[in-house]
Design an enzyme around this catalytic site. Structure first.
Site, PDB file in Angstrom:
ATOM      1  N   CYS A  59      29.561  80.153 143.248  1.00 34.45           N
ATOM      2  CA  CYS A  59      30.845  79.493 143.470  1.00 34.45           C
ATOM      3  C   CYS A  59      31.452  80.057 144.746  1.00 34.45           C
ATOM      4  O   CYS A  59      31.445  81.276 144.952  1.00 34.45           O
ATOM      5  CB  CYS A  59      31.774  79.751 142.278  1.00 34.45           C
ATOM      6  SG  CYS A  59      33.428  79.042 142.479  1.00 34.45           S
ATOM      7  N   HIS A  85      36.582  73.028 137.880  1.00 33.14           N
ATOM      8  CA  HIS A  85      37.607  73.550 138.795  1.00 33.14           C
ATOM      9  C   HIS A  85      38.923  72.794 138.657  1.00 33.14           C
ATOM     10  O   HIS A  85      39.988  73.415 138.564  1.00 33.14           O
ATOM     11  CB  HIS A  85      37.128  73.454 140.249  1.00 33.14           C
ATOM     12  CG  HIS A  85      36.380  74.656 140.725  1.00 33.14           C
ATOM     13  ND1 HIS A  85      36.897  75.940 140.677  1.00 33.14           N
ATOM     14  CD2 HIS A  85      35.139  74.780 141.279  1.00 33.14           C
ATOM     15  CE1 HIS A  85      36.014  76.792 141.176  1.00 33.14           C
ATOM     16  NE2 HIS A  85      34.942  76.121 141.544  1.00 33.14           N
TER      17      HIS A  85
END
Length: 208
Positions: free
Chosen positions: A120, A166
């Site tokens: 990420c 997210h």
């Protein structure tokens, strides 16, 4: 089989990096622990030049950070939106953006979980195995407010699920055991400087 899909539709070819990046500016990537990453983002309700400019900035920032996807809260913007430029397991390239994404629930009987490495941009330098379904369907809108359905398999399915997490206020660390989360943060401590040096070099290469 087409080798590139843009906004879910097959095209003969598409520039790399995507042309959106040529219009964009680099933004700072938020990091795990910052509040904007840990709460659900707001729905996009206004469509127009500001949204299009944000998408351009997100594309360029994603390429600078060497990512396959990037959500708006990863550049500090509290909106449900992500961009992607990601291959699937067959080497087909998928490029696009999706506004107000919602991940379709999959029938547990018909899905297969893949436990594979995941990173990420907001957890710089860490890669950990995370189980994800091998297929994903995301519904939302494009930057003009038109309905959009994006389907992915393999690594691209992982990208779609990761980015939808997210906008829902989740980072992939939230899916790890306490021990694995600690290991991921140790990797960040070890590799963060190296990651940021690469990003600085990439910024020069893409913007000079």
């Amino acid at each position: 089989m087409p080798r590139v899909f843009v906004q879910g539709s097959p095209v003969d070819s598409y520039p790399r990096p995507a042309p959106e990046a040529g219009r964009g500016s680099v933004r700072r990537v938020t990091e795990v622990g910052e509040e904007v990453l840990h709460r659900p983002s707001r729905d996009v309700t206004e469509f127009g030049p500001d949204l299009a400019a944000l998408i351009d900035d997100m594309f360029l920032t994603m390429y600078v950070a060497e990512g396959a996807g990037l959500a708006a809260n990863q550049v500090g913007v509290d909106l449900r939106l992500f961009v992607y430029d990601c291959p699937d397991d067959d080497g087909v390239r998928h490029v696009g953006h999706i506004v107000n994404p919602v991940l379709d629930p999959l029938d547990p009987a018909g899905r297969r979980l893949l436990d594979e490495g995941e990173g990420c941009l907001s957890v710089p330098g860490a890669v950990m195995d995370v189980p994800r379904p091998d297929r994903a369907v995301v519904r939302g809108l494009d930057k003009d407010g038109d309905a959009l359905v994006i389907e992915g398999t393999g690594y691209f399915a992982r990208c779609l699920a990761h980015e939808t997490d997210h906008v829902n206020g989740q980072v992939y660390l939230d899916r790890l055991s306490k021990r694995d989360r600690k290991e991921a943060l140790r990797q960040v401590a070890d590799r963060r400087d190296e990651v940021f040096a690469r990003r600085a070099a990439k910024t020069k290469a893409l913007t000079s």
